[in-house]
Design a protein around this motif. Structure first.
Motif, PDB file in Angstrom:
ATOM      1  N   SER A  92       6.505-103.526 -30.224  1.00  0.00           N
ATOM      2  CA  SER A  92       7.083-102.193 -30.447  1.00  0.00           C
ATOM      3  C   SER A  92       8.579-102.278 -30.678  1.00  0.00           C
ATOM      4  O   SER A  92       9.120-101.646 -31.603  1.00  0.00           O
ATOM      5  N   ARG A  93       9.259-103.041 -29.864  1.00  0.00           N
ATOM      6  CA  ARG A  93      10.723-103.163 -29.997  1.00  0.00           C
ATOM      7  C   ARG A  93      11.118-103.794 -31.331  1.00  0.00           C
ATOM      8  O   ARG A  93      12.029-103.324 -32.007  1.00  0.00           O
ATOM      9  N   VAL A  94      10.439-104.854 -31.728  1.00  0.00           N
ATOM     10  CA  VAL A  94      10.774-105.535 -32.984  1.00  0.00           C
ATOM     11  C   VAL A  94      10.487-104.638 -34.181  1.00  0.00           C
ATOM     12  O   VAL A  94      11.334-104.454 -35.059  1.00  0.00           O
ATOM     13  N   VAL A  95       9.300-104.074 -34.229  1.00  0.00           N
ATOM     14  CA  VAL A  95       8.907-103.246 -35.376  1.00  0.00           C
ATOM     15  C   VAL A  95       9.810-102.017 -35.489  1.00  0.00           C
ATOM     16  O   VAL A  95      10.264-101.671 -36.588  1.00  0.00           O
ATOM     17  N   LEU A  96      10.113-101.377 -34.378  1.00  0.00           N
ATOM     18  CA  LEU A  96      10.946-100.175 -34.442  1.00  0.00           C
ATOM     19  C   LEU A  96      12.403-100.498 -34.755  1.00  0.00           C
ATOM     20  O   LEU A  96      13.082 -99.692 -35.402  1.00  0.00           O
ATOM     21  N   ALA A  97      12.884-101.659 -34.354  1.00  0.00           N
ATOM     22  CA  ALA A  97      14.244-102.063 -34.743  1.00  0.00           C
ATOM     23  C   ALA A  97      14.312-102.251 -36.258  1.00  0.00           C
ATOM     24  O   ALA A  97      15.257-101.772 -36.913  1.00  0.00           O
ATOM     25  N   LEU A  98      13.318-102.908 -36.819  1.00  0.00           N
ATOM     26  CA  LEU A  98      13.295-103.110 -38.268  1.00  0.00           C
ATOM     27  C   LEU A  98      13.093-101.795 -39.012  1.00  0.00           C
ATOM     28  O   LEU A  98      13.734-101.544 -40.034  1.00  0.00           O
ATOM     29  N   LEU A  99      12.216-100.947 -38.508  1.00  0.00           N
ATOM     30  CA  LEU A  99      12.000 -99.649 -39.150  1.00  0.00           C
ATOM     31  C   LEU A  99      13.275 -98.810 -39.114  1.00  0.00           C
ATOM     32  O   LEU A  99      13.654 -98.200 -40.118  1.00  0.00           O
ATOM     33  N   GLY A 100      13.941 -98.801 -37.975  1.00  0.00           N
ATOM     34  CA  GLY A 100      15.163 -98.009 -37.831  1.00  0.00           C
ATOM     35  C   GLY A 100      16.242 -98.409 -38.810  1.00  0.00           C
ATOM     36  O   GLY A 100      17.044 -97.575 -39.240  1.00  0.00           O
ATOM     37  N   ALA A 101      16.269 -99.678 -39.198  1.00  0.00           N
ATOM     38  CA  ALA A 101      17.258-100.149 -40.167  1.00  0.00           C
ATOM     39  C   ALA A 101      16.982 -99.612 -41.569  1.00  0.00           C
ATOM     40  O   ALA A 101      17.837 -99.693 -42.440  1.00  0.00           O
ATOM     41  N   HIS A 102      15.802 -99.048 -41.775  1.00  0.00           N
ATOM     42  CA  HIS A 102      15.417 -98.538 -43.092  1.00  0.00           C
ATOM     43  C   HIS A 102      15.437 -97.019 -43.199  1.00  0.00           C
ATOM     44  O   HIS A 102      15.342 -96.481 -44.299  1.00  0.00           O
ATOM     45  N   LEU A 103      15.508 -96.326 -42.088  1.00  0.00           N
ATOM     46  CA  LEU A 103      15.479 -94.869 -42.113  1.00  0.00           C
ATOM     47  C   LEU A 103      16.880 -94.308 -41.950  1.00  0.00           C
ATOM     48  O   LEU A 103      17.721 -94.910 -41.298  1.00  0.00           O
ATOM     49  N   VAL A 104      17.093 -93.142 -42.524  1.00  0.00           N
ATOM     50  CA  VAL A 104      18.410 -92.504 -42.438  1.00  0.00           C
ATOM     51  C   VAL A 104      18.249 -91.018 -42.155  1.00  0.00           C
ATOM     52  O   VAL A 104      17.184 -90.433 -42.312  1.00  0.00           O
ATOM     53  N   GLY A 105      19.366 -90.421 -41.723  1.00  0.00           N
ATOM     54  CA  GLY A 105      19.485 -88.982 -41.623  1.00  0.00           C
ATOM     55  C   GLY A 105      18.555 -88.298 -40.651  1.00  0.00           C
ATOM     56  O   GLY A 105      18.198 -88.846 -39.603  1.00  0.00           O
ATOM     57  N   ASP A 106      18.171 -87.087 -41.042  1.00  0.00           N
ATOM     58  CA  ASP A 106      17.350 -86.243 -40.184  1.00  0.00           C
ATOM     59  C   ASP A 106      15.981 -86.846 -39.899  1.00  0.00           C
ATOM     60  O   ASP A 106      15.420 -86.639 -38.823  1.00  0.00           O
ATOM     61  N   VAL A 107      15.440 -87.592 -40.845  1.00  0.00           N
ATOM     62  CA  VAL A 107      14.125 -88.202 -40.653  1.00  0.00           C
ATOM     63  C   VAL A 107      14.185 -89.195 -39.494  1.00  0.00           C
ATOM     64  O   VAL A 107      13.327 -89.188 -38.607  1.00  0.00           O
ATOM     65  N   ARG A 108      15.210 -90.010 -39.497  1.00  0.00           N
ATOM     66  CA  ARG A 108      15.387 -91.001 -38.424  1.00  0.00           C
ATOM     67  C   ARG A 108      15.591 -90.301 -37.077  1.00  0.00           C
ATOM     68  O   ARG A 108      14.993 -90.676 -36.071  1.00  0.00           O
ATOM     69  N   ALA A 109      16.423 -89.269 -37.069  1.00  0.00           N
ATOM     70  CA  ALA A 109      16.702 -88.541 -35.828  1.00  0.00           C
ATOM     71  C   ALA A 109      15.457 -87.814 -35.320  1.00  0.00           C
ATOM     72  O   ALA A 109      15.187 -87.805 -34.114  1.00  0.00           O
ATOM     73  N   GLU A 110      14.704 -87.213 -36.232  1.00  0.00           N
ATOM     74  CA  GLU A 110      13.501 -86.489 -35.814  1.00  0.00           C
ATOM     75  C   GLU A 110      12.448 -87.444 -35.255  1.00  0.00           C
ATOM     76  O   GLU A 110      11.797 -87.143 -34.256  1.00  0.00           O
ATOM     77  N   LEU A 111      12.293 -88.608 -35.882  1.00  0.00           N
ATOM     78  CA  LEU A 111      11.349 -89.590 -35.354  1.00  0.00           C
ATOM     79  C   LEU A 111      11.799 -90.058 -33.976  1.00  0.00           C
ATOM     80  O   LEU A 111      10.990 -90.136 -33.051  1.00  0.00           O
ATOM     81  N   ALA A 112      13.065 -90.345 -33.817  1.00  0.00           N
ATOM     82  CA  ALA A 112      13.586 -90.787 -32.523  1.00  0.00           C
ATOM     83  C   ALA A 112      13.316 -89.755 -31.438  1.00  0.00           C
ATOM     84  O   ALA A 112      13.006 -90.106 -30.299  1.00  0.00           O
ATOM     85  N   ALA A 113      13.403 -88.488 -31.780  1.00  0.00           N
ATOM     86  CA  ALA A 113      13.166 -87.416 -30.810  1.00  0.00           C
ATOM     87  C   ALA A 113      11.712 -87.365 -30.346  1.00  0.00           C
ATOM     88  O   ALA A 113      11.424 -86.841 -29.265  1.00  0.00           O
ATOM     89  N   ARG A 114      10.810 -87.930 -31.119  1.00  0.00           N
ATOM     90  CA  ARG A 114       9.391 -87.914 -30.753  1.00  0.00           C
ATOM     91  C   ARG A 114       8.945 -89.180 -30.026  1.00  0.00           C
ATOM     92  O   ARG A 114       7.840 -89.239 -29.502  1.00  0.00           O
ATOM     93  N   LEU A 115       9.799 -90.181 -30.031  1.00  0.00           N
ATOM     94  CA  LEU A 115       9.466 -91.452 -29.381  1.00  0.00           C
ATOM     95  C   LEU A 115      10.008 -91.485 -27.964  1.00  0.00           C
ATOM     96  O   LEU A 115      10.963 -90.775 -27.648  1.00  0.00           O
ATOM     97  N   PRO A 116       9.452 -92.340 -27.111  1.00  0.00           N
ATOM     98  CA  PRO A 116      10.032 -92.520 -25.775  1.00  0.00           C
ATOM     99  C   PRO A 116      11.484 -92.979 -25.916  1.00  0.00           C
ATOM    100  O   PRO A 116      11.825 -93.716 -26.848  1.00  0.00           O
ATOM    101  N   GLU A 117      12.319 -92.551 -24.998  1.00  0.00           N
ATOM    102  CA  GLU A 117      13.745 -92.856 -25.096  1.00  0.00           C
ATOM    103  C   GLU A 117      14.016 -94.350 -25.218  1.00  0.00           C
ATOM    104  O   GLU A 117      14.908 -94.781 -25.957  1.00  0.00           O
ATOM    105  N   THR A 118      13.237 -95.167 -24.537  1.00  0.00           N
ATOM    106  CA  THR A 118      13.426 -96.618 -24.564  1.00  0.00           C
ATOM    107  C   THR A 118      13.391 -97.162 -25.990  1.00  0.00           C
ATOM    108  O   THR A 118      14.252 -97.946 -26.373  1.00  0.00           O
TER     109      THR A 118
END
Length: 131
Positions: free
Chosen positions: A28-54
């Motif tokens: 989870s940590r590896v995949v989400l770190a790589l995914l986060g490097a590809h997302l920007v803006g509101d989409v990235r922020a909205e996804l982060a808001a739906r995931l566990p804080e960790t």
């Protein structure tokens, strides 16, 4: 609404058929770190808001990809970050994590995420799109 860490990991562990919670967390940590490097803006922020804080913090890491990785290169990058992984096991890891992410994100946000990624990620998210 933010998902709880234990529920998220349990879903990844089940989807990936991992023998331990630690393996689900590592993927989870590896995949989400790589995914986060590809997302920007509101989409990235909205996804982060739906995931566990960790893992939301992992997704929001300020590093950005210099160029978008194709799904194949994303899998190779995942394999490079997970000790002992092969492209085959990394494909499994990526699909296990991203399919849980897609479930949490819902169809609308998942479609917005897919618009920011190169063609072919729909299969990794378990949401095949018509050609």
């Amino acid at each position: 609404m933010r998902t709880q860490w234990d529920a998220f990991l349990a879903a990844v562990e089940e989807r990936g058929e991992y023998p331990s919670r630690q393996e689900a967390e590592r993927s989870s940590r590896v995949v989400l770190a790589l995914l986060g490097a590809h997302l920007v803006g509101d989409v990235r922020a909205e996804l982060a808001a739906r995931l566990p804080e960790t893992v939301a913090l992992v997704l929001l890491n300020p590093l950005q990809a210099h160029e978008p990785l194709s799904p194949e290169r994303f899998i190779r990058a995942t394999a490079a970050w997970i000790e002992g992984a092969t492209e085959k096991t990394a494909t499994w890891d990526v699909s296990a994590v991203l399919s849980v992410v897609a479930d949490l994100a819902g169809d609308d946000l998942t479609n917005q995420i897919l618009l920011q990624l190169p063609r072919g990620y729909d299969l990794l998210f378990g949401r095949p799109q018509p050609i």
